[in-house]
Design a protein around this motif. Structure first.
Motif, short mmCIF file in Angstrom:
data_model
loop_
_atom_site.label_atom_id
_atom_site.label_comp_id
_atom_site.label_asym_id
_atom_site.label_seq_id
_atom_site.Cartn_x
_atom_site.Cartn_y
_atom_site.Cartn_z
N ILE A 39 0.85 -1.18 0.00
CA ILE A 39 0.00 0.00 0.00
C ILE A 39 0.89 1.24 0.00
N ILE A 40 0.56 2.23 -0.80
CA ILE A 40 1.27 3.52 -0.78
C ILE A 40 0.52 4.43 0.18
N VAL A 41 1.26 5.01 1.13
CA VAL A 41 0.65 5.75 2.22
C VAL A 41 1.26 7.15 2.32
N SER A 42 0.43 8.15 2.55
CA SER A 42 0.92 9.50 2.80
C SER A 42 1.31 9.63 4.27
N ASP A 43 2.50 10.18 4.49
CA ASP A 43 2.97 10.37 5.86
C ASP A 43 2.83 11.81 6.33
N GLN A 44 2.22 12.65 5.50
CA GLN A 44 1.94 14.02 5.91
C GLN A 44 0.81 14.58 5.05
N GLU A 45 0.27 15.71 5.48
CA GLU A 45 -0.80 16.35 4.73
C GLU A 45 -0.26 16.99 3.46
N GLY A 46 -1.09 17.03 2.43
CA GLY A 46 -0.66 17.66 1.20
C GLY A 46 -1.66 17.43 0.09
N VAL A 47 -1.22 17.66 -1.15
CA VAL A 47 -2.04 17.46 -2.34
C VAL A 47 -1.37 16.40 -3.21
N LEU A 48 -2.15 15.41 -3.59
CA LEU A 48 -1.60 14.30 -4.37
C LEU A 48 -1.41 14.70 -5.84
N ALA A 49 -0.27 14.31 -6.41
CA ALA A 49 -0.01 14.49 -7.84
C ALA A 49 1.00 13.44 -8.29
N GLY A 50 0.79 12.92 -9.48
CA GLY A 50 1.75 11.98 -10.06
C GLY A 50 1.47 10.52 -9.80
N ILE A 51 0.27 10.18 -9.35
CA ILE A 51 -0.01 8.78 -9.02
C ILE A 51 0.07 7.89 -10.25
N ASP A 52 -0.39 8.37 -11.40
CA ASP A 52 -0.35 7.54 -12.61
C ASP A 52 1.09 7.25 -13.03
N VAL A 53 1.96 8.21 -12.85
CA VAL A 53 3.37 8.02 -13.18
C VAL A 53 3.99 6.99 -12.24
N ALA A 54 3.71 7.13 -10.95
CA ALA A 54 4.26 6.21 -9.97
C ALA A 54 3.83 4.77 -10.24
N LEU A 55 2.57 4.58 -10.53
CA LEU A 55 2.07 3.22 -10.76
C LEU A 55 2.59 2.65 -12.07
N PHE A 56 2.86 3.51 -13.04
CA PHE A 56 3.42 3.05 -14.31
C PHE A 56 4.82 2.46 -14.09
N VAL A 57 5.54 2.98 -13.10
CA VAL A 57 6.87 2.46 -12.79
C VAL A 57 6.76 0.98 -12.39
N PHE A 58 5.77 0.64 -11.58
CA PHE A 58 5.61 -0.76 -11.15
C PHE A 58 5.31 -1.67 -12.35
N SER A 59 4.54 -1.19 -13.30
CA SER A 59 4.22 -1.99 -14.48
C SER A 59 5.45 -2.21 -15.35
N LYS A 60 6.40 -1.29 -15.27
CA LYS A 60 7.64 -1.44 -16.03
C LYS A 60 8.49 -2.59 -15.50
N PHE A 61 8.39 -2.86 -14.21
CA PHE A 61 9.18 -3.93 -13.60
C PHE A 61 8.53 -5.29 -13.80
N SER A 62 7.22 -5.32 -13.89
CA SER A 62 6.52 -6.59 -14.07
C SER A 62 5.17 -6.36 -14.74
N SER A 63 4.95 -7.04 -15.84
CA SER A 63 3.69 -6.88 -16.58
C SER A 63 2.51 -7.51 -15.86
#
Length: 280
Positions: A39-63
């Motif tokens: 699970i990806i967890v936020s450790d502080q308050e803020g505004v989320l951006a870039g989630i699609d990019v981050a998840l695309f990284v995982f797909s690059k390692f394993s289809s």
């Protein structure tokens, strides 16, 4: 966010930087056949951006890795917010973790910092815009994140418009009038002309030369307010130089149209986000 070819190239570069010779830590501990979830967890308050990019990284390692978005770009994060779930090859999840989080933390940091400035000037007519002071290669991601945080984009690159700075004026002989006239004569008629000025005399000279946008560089708020009055109905005004969270509201209250801030991209702190293995 759409993963365009340039973004994918950046992701590939980031992966090759970190995974250049494999991951001996994970390889020595985890079997390639082992599955797990995280699970990806936020450790502080803020505004989320870039989630699609981050998840695309995982797909690059394993289809065969599957991901589920729990929160979307633009959502407000609290400490402990669950952002996304990843399931599949455990070794791939572990090897991709750092690269994925790097993208997510950087983008969310920019969005969060931008949102603070946007909130600070709420109720005024001013807009917060970014600059070209971005990390090389990351401009598209950073400017996207500015938008997610409620800000607006200035030029994406040099071809987006004419912005005459002090060095351009000096290189052309020192005359604001002559510099603007030359730009109007030699550039395409579709391009707006913006010029940087530092005094009220400079403002009037730029107005007389028919500049479209006037950048008020490092002016006091009193001088800026006078400049805005001079420009009313004749040119768009942009405040620039040394803008901070403690001064941005006062600057906006001068009536300036745009406030450009390099710090929302070049100095935004990464948001604290982590990944936790949840099951094997």
């Amino acid at each position: 966010m759409q993963i365009t070819k340039d973004i994918e190239t950046l992701i590939d570069l980031a992966i090759s930087e970190d995974y250049i010779s494999g991951d001996p830590t994970t390889k020595s501990l985890i079997s390639p056949s082992d599955s797990g979830s995280a699970i990806i967890v936020s450790d502080q308050e803020g505004v989320l951006a870039g989630i699609d990019v981050a998840l695309f990284v995982f797909s690059k390692f394993s289809s065969i890795t599957s991901t589920k978005v729990l929160l979307s770009d633009g959502d407000n994060l609290k400490k402990g917010s669950h952002i996304a779930r990843i399931e599949g090859s455990l070794s791939s999840i572990l090897s991709a973790e750092r690269t994925a989080l790097n993208f997510l933390q950087l983008c969310s940091g920019v969005a969060t910092e931008t949102s603070k400035y946007v909130e600070a000037i709420h109720g005024t007519k001013s807009k917060i815009v970014d600059t070209r002071k971005t990390i090389p290669g990351f401009r598209r991601l950073q400017k996207y994140s500015v938008q997610i945080g409620g800000g607006y984009n200035h030029r994406h690159n040099l071809s987006d418009g004419i912005l005459i700075k002090d060095n351009h004026i000096a290189a052309f002989g020192g005359s604001i009038t002559n510099t603007i006239k030359a730009a109007k004569k030699n550039a395409a008629h579709t391009l707006k002309i913006e010029i940087e000025v530092e005094t009220l005399e400079n403002v009037q000279e730029a107005l007389d030369a028919k500049a479209d946008i006037i950048m008020l560089d490092n002016m006091s708020t009193n001088m800026m307010a006078e400049a805005v009055k001079l420009c009313k109905g004749q040119a768009v005004t942009e405040a620039s130089g040394g803008v901070t969270l403690s001064t941005v509201k006062e600057i906006a209250e001068t009536g300036v149209d745009i406030i450009s801030i390099g710090a929302i991209t070049h100095s935004a702190p990464n948001l604290d986000i982590s990944l936790d293995i949840t099951s094997l």
